[in-house]
Design a protein around this motif. Structure first.
Motif, short mmCIF file in Angstrom:
data_model
loop_
_atom_site.label_atom_id
_atom_site.label_comp_id
_atom_site.label_asym_id
_atom_site.label_seq_id
_atom_site.Cartn_x
_atom_site.Cartn_y
_atom_site.Cartn_z
N PRO A 253 13.61 -15.02 -2.72
CA PRO A 253 12.94 -15.61 -1.55
C PRO A 253 12.41 -14.54 -0.60
N THR A 254 13.14 -13.46 -0.41
CA THR A 254 12.67 -12.38 0.47
C THR A 254 11.39 -11.76 -0.05
N GLN A 255 11.31 -11.55 -1.35
CA GLN A 255 10.10 -10.98 -1.94
C GLN A 255 8.92 -11.94 -1.81
N GLU A 256 9.19 -13.24 -1.95
CA GLU A 256 8.12 -14.23 -1.79
C GLU A 256 7.63 -14.26 -0.34
N LEU A 257 8.55 -14.17 0.62
CA LEU A 257 8.16 -14.15 2.04
C LEU A 257 7.30 -12.92 2.33
N THR A 258 7.68 -11.78 1.78
CA THR A 258 6.90 -10.56 1.97
C THR A 258 5.49 -10.74 1.41
N ALA A 259 5.38 -11.36 0.22
CA ALA A 259 4.07 -11.59 -0.39
C ALA A 259 3.21 -12.51 0.48
N ILE A 260 3.82 -13.55 1.05
CA ILE A 260 3.08 -14.46 1.92
C ILE A 260 2.57 -13.71 3.15
N ARG A 261 3.44 -12.92 3.76
CA ARG A 261 3.04 -12.16 4.94
C ARG A 261 1.92 -11.17 4.62
N LEU A 262 2.04 -10.50 3.48
CA LEU A 262 1.00 -9.55 3.09
C LEU A 262 -0.35 -10.23 2.94
N ARG A 263 -0.36 -11.43 2.37
CA ARG A 263 -1.63 -12.15 2.20
C ARG A 263 -2.24 -12.48 3.55
N ARG A 264 -1.40 -12.86 4.52
CA ARG A 264 -1.91 -13.18 5.84
C ARG A 264 -2.48 -11.94 6.53
N VAL A 265 -1.77 -10.82 6.44
CA VAL A 265 -2.28 -9.58 7.03
C VAL A 265 -3.59 -9.17 6.37
N HIS A 266 -3.61 -9.24 5.04
CA HIS A 266 -4.81 -8.85 4.29
C HIS A 266 -6.00 -9.68 4.73
N ALA A 267 -5.80 -10.99 4.89
CA ALA A 267 -6.89 -11.87 5.31
C ALA A 267 -7.38 -11.51 6.71
N ASP A 268 -6.44 -11.20 7.62
CA ASP A 268 -6.83 -10.83 8.98
C ASP A 268 -7.60 -9.52 9.01
N LEU A 269 -7.17 -8.56 8.20
CA LEU A 269 -7.85 -7.27 8.17
C LEU A 269 -9.25 -7.41 7.59
N LEU A 270 -9.40 -8.22 6.56
CA LEU A 270 -10.71 -8.42 5.94
C LEU A 270 -11.67 -9.16 6.87
N TYR A 296 1.99 -2.88 1.22
CA TYR A 296 0.56 -3.24 1.20
C TYR A 296 -0.17 -2.43 0.14
N ARG A 297 0.08 -1.12 0.12
CA ARG A 297 -0.61 -0.27 -0.86
C ARG A 297 -0.20 -0.65 -2.28
N ARG A 298 1.09 -0.97 -2.48
CA ARG A 298 1.57 -1.35 -3.80
C ARG A 298 0.89 -2.65 -4.26
N THR A 299 0.64 -3.54 -3.33
CA THR A 299 0.06 -4.84 -3.68
C THR A 299 -1.45 -4.77 -3.86
N TYR A 300 -2.14 -4.09 -2.95
CA TYR A 300 -3.61 -4.12 -2.93
C TYR A 300 -4.26 -2.82 -3.39
N GLY A 301 -3.47 -1.80 -3.67
CA GLY A 301 -4.01 -0.55 -4.21
C GLY A 301 -4.77 0.28 -3.21
N THR A 302 -4.63 -0.02 -1.94
CA THR A 302 -5.29 0.76 -0.89
C THR A 302 -4.45 0.65 0.37
N THR A 303 -4.82 1.40 1.41
CA THR A 303 -4.08 1.35 2.66
C THR A 303 -4.61 0.22 3.54
N PRO A 304 -3.76 -0.33 4.41
CA PRO A 304 -4.26 -1.37 5.32
C PRO A 304 -5.33 -0.84 6.27
#
Length: 311
Positions: A253-270, A296-304
């Motif tokens: 569950p912790t890993q899933e929460l991290t993934a959800i948060r990363l998607r939200r940050v990624h969307a805001d940055l884009l 973030y870098r591990r998930t998206y292959g770049t820096t935020p």
């Protein structure tokens, strides 16, 4: 630890054979209705919360049992199995299964001499947890009879035949507790799928304990979710919740929460909705910027920061 074994008996030895069936499957009262026309046969394997048995009496019999502490799912592979289940008359032939609830009297009024069944015994509490976690329904909604000729019923029957044959033929396989748990989980999940086709989507189970928690985290990713809060949301214990996530999502569950948060940050940055990386990270619940940047870098292959500069 699982146990496997086989036994045959003549008609004159049915009293002793009945005692063996009681030990391997369920205690019962036996009434022999005709003389033996063939040998009785019992093959059984214990997979922990689930047992499998192949039973044929060689005579026409009536069998009555309360099925203490467990469900019985009886599949005639030949002959006729006629029963009174909870006040309902159920006649099952090859391609059908009679489902008997625990701790309630069930009478097999006619178990024909040529009827050999494959039986699956499932512990009451284990199956209740499986049904609740997979489809979010009470276990007492299981049908009294299951059609095995199409859909989920056919899939479960194929697994039952395959796993039962393999487990009975290979005592070493049935002696490994880890293998037994895996086989029991596979069979029980397929059985639940067959019993509740309306609770499936595109042929796959929708595990409610997982979906409820994911929905809650998606609704408020920035919340500091604790393991106990998530377990209460799911209506199960923490361990059961973690097992459900690993089984169906392959992560905690912790890993899933991290993934959800990363998607939200990624969307805001884009989209440019965040002025800085720190603002975006903090708004979605990340408190340690170094760990956030690494994930973030591990998930998206770049820096935020690169995502923020190059939408």
């Amino acid at each position: 630890m699982g146990r496997a074994g086989a036994l045959t008996a003549s008609g004159e030895e049915l009293d002793g054979f009945s005692a063996s069936v009681a030990r391997a499957y369920f205690p019962h009262a036996l009434a022999v209705k005709t003389r033996a026309s063939g040998p009785a046969e019992l093959r059984a394997v214990d997979l922990g919360p689930l047992r499998l048995a192949r039973i044929g009496w060689g005579s026409e019999v009536a069998v009555e049992s309360d099925h203490p502490g467990a469900w019985a799912v009886n599949v005639p592979r030949s002959g006729i199995l006629e029963a009174q289940v909870g006040g309902r008359h159920v006649l099952s032939l090859d391609g059908q299964a009679t489902v008997c609830p625990p701790d309630q009297p069930t009478r097999m009024t006619r178990w024909s001499a040529d009827c050999s069944i494959v039986g699956m015994r499932v512990d009451r509490d284990y199956l209740a947890e499986e049904v609740a976690s997979l489809v979010g329904l009470p276990v007492d909604r299981l049908p009294a009879q299951l059609d095995l000729r199409s859909g989920g019923g056919r899939t479960w029957m194929a697994l039952l035949t395959s796993i039962g044959t393999e487990a009975l033929a290979d005592p070493e396989l049935a002696s490994d507790p880890r293998v037994c748990r895996r086989l029991a989980g596979t069979l029980s999940a397929a059985f639940v799928t067959a019993c509740f086709p309306e609770a499936t989507a595109h042929g796959e189970m929708r595990p409610r304990i997982v979906s409820r928690v994911v929905e809650a985290m998606e609704a408020d990713p920035a919340h500091e979710w604790t393991a106990s809060e998530l377990a209460r949301t799911a209506g199960v214990g923490i361990r059961r919740l973690q097992q459900g996530f690993r089984r169906y999502l392959g992560r905690t569950p912790t890993q899933e929460l991290t993934a959800i948060r990363l998607r939200r940050v990624h969307a805001d940055l884009l989209s440019g909705q965040a002025e800085t990386v720190a603002d975006a990270a903090h708004s979605w619940g990340f408190t340690h910027l170094g760990r956030f940047a690494a994930e973030y870098r591990r998930t998206y292959g770049t820096t935020p920061s690169h995502t923020l500069r190059c939408p």
